[in-house]
Motif scaffolding. Structure first.
Motif, PDB file in Angstrom:
ATOM      1  N   PHE A 102       0.812  -1.212   0.000  1.00 14.77           N
ATOM      2  CA  PHE A 102       0.000   0.000   0.000  1.00 14.77           C
ATOM      3  C   PHE A 102       0.852   1.272   0.000  1.00 14.77           C
ATOM      4  N   GLU A 103       2.057   1.200   0.540  1.00 10.89           N
ATOM      5  CA  GLU A 103       2.909   2.386   0.602  1.00 10.89           C
ATOM      6  C   GLU A 103       3.050   3.054  -0.757  1.00 10.89           C
ATOM      7  N   TRP A 104       3.227   2.250  -1.804  1.00 15.23           N
ATOM      8  CA  TRP A 104       3.371   2.818  -3.146  1.00 15.23           C
ATOM      9  C   TRP A 104       2.111   2.679  -3.989  1.00 15.23           C
ATOM     10  N   ALA A 105       1.308   1.645  -3.734  1.00 12.73           N
ATOM     11  CA  ALA A 105       0.123   1.422  -4.569  1.00 12.73           C
ATOM     12  C   ALA A 105      -0.950   2.488  -4.358  1.00 12.73           C
ATOM     13  N   LEU A 106      -0.978   3.132  -3.202  1.00  7.78           N
ATOM     14  CA  LEU A 106      -2.015   4.130  -2.929  1.00  7.78           C
ATOM     15  C   LEU A 106      -1.870   5.380  -3.800  1.00  7.78           C
ATOM     16  N   VAL A 107      -0.754   5.535  -4.505  1.00  7.07           N
ATOM     17  CA  VAL A 107      -0.605   6.682  -5.409  1.00  7.07           C
ATOM     18  C   VAL A 107      -1.112   6.373  -6.810  1.00  7.07           C
ATOM     19  N   LEU A 108      -1.470   5.128  -7.113  1.00  2.38           N
ATOM     20  CA  LEU A 108      -1.867   4.742  -8.464  1.00  2.38           C
ATOM     21  C   LEU A 108      -3.097   5.480  -8.994  1.00  2.38           C
ATOM     22  N   PRO A 109      -4.077   5.845  -8.167  1.00  2.86           N
ATOM     23  CA  PRO A 109      -5.219   6.602  -8.718  1.00  2.86           C
ATOM     24  C   PRO A 109      -4.829   7.894  -9.418  1.00  2.86           C
ATOM     25  N   MET A 110      -3.642   8.430  -9.155  1.00  2.00           N
ATOM     26  CA  MET A 110      -3.212   9.648  -9.844  1.00  2.00           C
ATOM     27  C   MET A 110      -3.068   9.415 -11.344  1.00  2.00           C
ATOM     28  N   ALA A 111      -2.887   8.163 -11.764  1.00  2.00           N
ATOM     29  CA  ALA A 111      -2.766   7.864 -13.195  1.00  2.00           C
ATOM     30  C   ALA A 111      -4.115   7.863 -13.889  1.00  2.00           C
ATOM     31  N   MET A 112      -5.187   7.874 -13.152  1.00  2.70           N
ATOM     32  CA  MET A 112      -6.544   7.784 -13.702  1.00  2.70           C
ATOM     33  C   MET A 112      -7.157   9.182 -13.737  1.00  2.70           C
ATOM     34  N   PRO A 113      -7.232   9.830 -14.908  1.00  2.00           N
ATOM     35  CA  PRO A 113      -7.885  11.146 -14.958  1.00  2.00           C
ATOM     36  C   PRO A 113      -9.319  11.063 -14.457  1.00  2.00           C
ATOM     37  N   ALA A 114      -9.772  12.117 -13.824  1.00  4.01           N
ATOM     38  CA  ALA A 114     -11.107  12.103 -13.229  1.00  4.01           C
ATOM     39  C   ALA A 114     -12.181  11.889 -14.289  1.00  4.01           C
ATOM     40  N   TYR A 115     -11.990  12.462 -15.491  1.00  3.00           N
ATOM     41  CA  TYR A 115     -13.021  12.293 -16.511  1.00  3.00           C
ATOM     42  C   TYR A 115     -13.074  10.852 -17.011  1.00  3.00           C
ATOM     43  N   VAL A 116     -11.949  10.132 -17.008  1.00  2.00           N
ATOM     44  CA  VAL A 116     -11.966   8.711 -17.372  1.00  2.00           C
ATOM     45  C   VAL A 116     -12.724   7.914 -16.314  1.00  2.00           C
ATOM     46  N   LEU A 117     -12.474   8.227 -15.044  1.00  2.00           N
ATOM     47  CA  LEU A 117     -13.197   7.572 -13.962  1.00  2.00           C
ATOM     48  C   LEU A 117     -14.705   7.802 -14.101  1.00  2.00           C
ATOM     49  N   ALA A 118     -15.070   9.015 -14.514  1.00  2.00           N
ATOM     50  CA  ALA A 118     -16.488   9.328 -14.692  1.00  2.00           C
ATOM     51  C   ALA A 118     -17.112   8.463 -15.779  1.00  2.00           C
ATOM     52  N   VAL A 121      -0.071   5.795 -20.041  1.00  2.00           N
ATOM     53  CA  VAL A 121       0.968   6.837 -20.031  1.00  2.00           C
ATOM     54  C   VAL A 121       1.074   7.463 -18.645  1.00  2.00           C
ATOM     55  N   GLY A 122      -0.072   7.644 -17.972  1.00  2.00           N
ATOM     56  CA  GLY A 122      -0.040   8.221 -16.632  1.00  2.00           C
ATOM     57  C   GLY A 122       0.660   7.362 -15.612  1.00  2.00           C
ATOM     58  N   LEU A 123       0.763   6.056 -15.894  1.00  2.00           N
ATOM     59  CA  LEU A 123       1.451   5.163 -14.969  1.00  2.00           C
ATOM     60  C   LEU A 123       2.967   5.356 -14.985  1.00  2.00           C
ATOM     61  N   LEU A 124       3.507   5.913 -16.049  1.00  2.00           N
ATOM     62  CA  LEU A 124       4.967   6.032 -16.174  1.00  2.00           C
ATOM     63  C   LEU A 124       5.595   6.800 -15.013  1.00  2.00           C
ATOM     64  N   PRO A 125       5.153   8.036 -14.712  1.00  2.00           N
ATOM     65  CA  PRO A 125       5.786   8.730 -13.581  1.00  2.00           C
ATOM     66  C   PRO A 125       5.501   8.069 -12.244  1.00  2.00           C
ATOM     67  N   LEU A 126       4.351   7.376 -12.151  1.00  2.00           N
ATOM     68  CA  LEU A 126       4.037   6.720 -10.895  1.00  2.00           C
ATOM     69  C   LEU A 126       4.943   5.528 -10.638  1.00  2.00           C
TER      70      LEU A 126
END
Length: 544
Positions: free
Chosen positions: A88-104, A527-532
């Motif tokens: 969880f230490e690193w996995a909890l940042v993964l939602p940053m790769a998901m743009p809010a409009y994609v989640l919608a 692509v958003g996963l790359l920096p994460l």
């Protein structure tokens, strides 16, 4: 060697600062403009109160949500040991790769009346539509939920770092004074982490105010949707600029609240012990409860939507991924790569100019450039289009007087204006990364290079750039991903018949072609996963 009177890097800093500040100034000059008609008075008497109320409720609800989830997960992973903590230490940042409009888009397909979840409920219990109540996802509450579960990592990252760096020795002191875990949290750890919590919540609110895709798709009336409607539906750039100025006022209020909340308070660890806390073991059901608390936001913000995107993309055989998808990817990659290269180059010049400057002008200009990230993309788009259009008309007039032909608009509606808007928005991201790394290089290295006869330019090229190579890559990658995900500015300023992955995903979703939008959205998320991945490796390295 540079002139001792006029530093070229300072001139560059001033020019870049002026260009970055021009869109904001352009918007602000239209606040008291009378306009060309009755558009503003019509908006003020009809939809403006809804814009204010919806934007205010959105900010308050999202702010509270990201603080609760971000602080809770940061406290659990930083200060406790329980099953799955290392993951969880690193996995909890993964939602940053998901743009809010994609989640919608994903949750609309999953939760709508004909979606898998409600269909399963009706089949399992024999219900009809009138037999049960189900919350409407395309609503203000749905938009708040999307933003909270995508943006809480801002608070999580900053707060967790504050807990680790500042809480170890102080917590030991609080325990010796008889404070239990909960009292230690509220009276010691949380006050020490307050600046980090405020900074993370502010970043989340900046992203909320900048969003267009989610609120537009959910039908929520905010300033961002109003700007787009005034510009394109009503054709009134003055009204759009006035709405943009009102949205900018919201941004300024958020920044002022964050700044004023600190007051003169200072938050330091005065124990002299900076080692990370070992982590209190949570036994039995408490440990599994902590695991469930961390699993919930990760599942809602990344795991479930990623699975749903894959399912939609793989089960729909009619999804077009041929030449058109290649064209979309090429356009997105071109814009992102070009902006990232220019942004990193300018960031190096600005950061190095501030390092060499002995006055306050260069650092002040860098702070001005840094404000661009706080300005929503829709505001920047309006602020860029107004002066660029005027420049285009002036150039066309000059060309017509000289040659007799009218060339039309030369800059507006082209890639150059779009890249300019991206730079205004995201140059701060590159500048922050490069500037932070440059401050870690000791001044003695500059002195040593000077003693060997190297000038300022040669010192930058032969000494600093090799050391900054990793930071330059990170800065470019962050800008690259931000441009790939940017929607409002791209929608307003893209050339005619020029689409990107983000605009295509929005268009397909708006047409209720969610299965087709899934493949395009997956590309954005990938692509958003790359920096994460880079960030996750850094988190693991620091823990070791």
């Amino acid at each position: 060697m540079f002139s001792s009177r006029v530093n070229p890097l300072l001139v560059v800093s001033a020019a870049v600062g002026a260009l970055v500040g021009l869109p904001v100034v352009s918007v602000l000059t239209h606040i008291f403009s009378g306009g060309t008609g009755t558009t503003w008075s019509h908006l003020a008497s009809t939809v403006l109160p809804d814009y204010v109320a919806s934007t205010l409720v959105l900010c308050i609800a999202v702010g509270l949500g990201v603080i609760v989830i971000g602080v809770a997960t940061a406290w659990l992973t930083a200060m406790h040991d329980f099953p799955g903590r290392a993951l969880f230490e690193w996995a909890l940042v993964l939602p940053m790769a998901m743009p809010a409009y994609v989640l919608a888009y994903v949750y609309t397909d999953f939760l709508q009346f004909v979606g898998p979840l409600q269909s399963l409920l009706r089949e399992s219990f024999g219900w009809s539509k009138a037999d049960y109540w189900f919350p409407e996802v395309r609503s203000l509450g749905g938009a708040v939920t999307m933003f909270v579960f995508v943006l809480y990592p801002y608070v999580y990252l900053l707060t967790r770092t504050a807990f680790i760096e500042r809480a170890g020795g102080m917590l030991e002191a609080s325990r010796t004074l008889g404070l239990g875990p909960w009292r230690s949290f509220f009276r010691v750890s949380l006050p020490l982490a307050r600046p980090a919590v405020a900074a993370g919540a502010t970043l989340a609110l900046m992203e909320t105010l900048a969003d267009y895709g989610t609120v537009s798709y959910f039908g929520v009336q905010t300033f961002t949707t109003g700007i787009y409607r005034a510009w394109f539906s009503l054709g009134d750039r003055i009204a759009a600029a006035q709405l943009a100025a009102a949205l900018l006022a919201f941004v300024i209020v958020v920044l002022l609240i964050e700044w004023r909340s600190r007051g003169r308070a200072r938050f330091h660890n005065t124990t002299g012990r900076h080692r990370p806390p070992g982590g209190r073991r949570l036994p039995g059901w408490r440990g599994w409860l902590a695991t469930a608390a961390c699993t919930l936001p990760l599942s809602i913000g990344f795991l479930l939507p990623a699975y749903l995107l894959l399912r939609l993309a793989l089960t729909d055989s009619d999804t077009p991924l041929g030449p058109h998808f290649a064209t979309l990817a090429r356009n997105s990659l071109l814009l992102a790569a070009l902006t990232a290269i220019i942004a990193v180059t300018l960031a190096v010049l600005l950061a190095y100019g501030a390092r060499l400057s002995k006055g306050l002008l260069a650092p002040a200009l860098n702070r001005l450039v840094g404000l661009g990230y706080a300005v929503p993309g829709s505001v920047i788009a309006v602020g860029v289009l107004i002066p660029v259009t005027r420049l285009d008309h002036w150039l066309a007039q000059q060309w017509q007087q000289w040659s007799g032909d009218n060339p039309g608009l030369l800059i507006t509606g082209g890639i150059a204006a779009l890249v300019y808007a991206y730079l205004v928005r995201f140059l701060a991201v590159a500048l922050q990364s490069v500037g932070t790394s440059l401050t870690k290089i000791t001044r003695s290295m500059d002195d040593a290079a000077r003693s060997l006869g190297l000038g300022q330019g040669a010192t930058l090229r032969r000494v600093h750039l090799p050391i900054l190579r990793g930071s330059l890559f990170t800065a470019g990658l962050l800008v690259f991903v931000d441009v790939m995900k940017e929607l409002p500015a791209t929608l307003v300023m893209r050339p005619f018949d020029f689409d990107t992955l983000a605009t295509q995903a929005y268009t397909l979703a708006s047409d209720e072609r969610l299965a087709e939008a899934a493949s395009v959205s997956l590309a954005i998320v990938a692509v958003g996963l790359l920096p994460l991945v880079v960030l996750s490796r850094e988190i693991s390295r620091r823990r070791r």
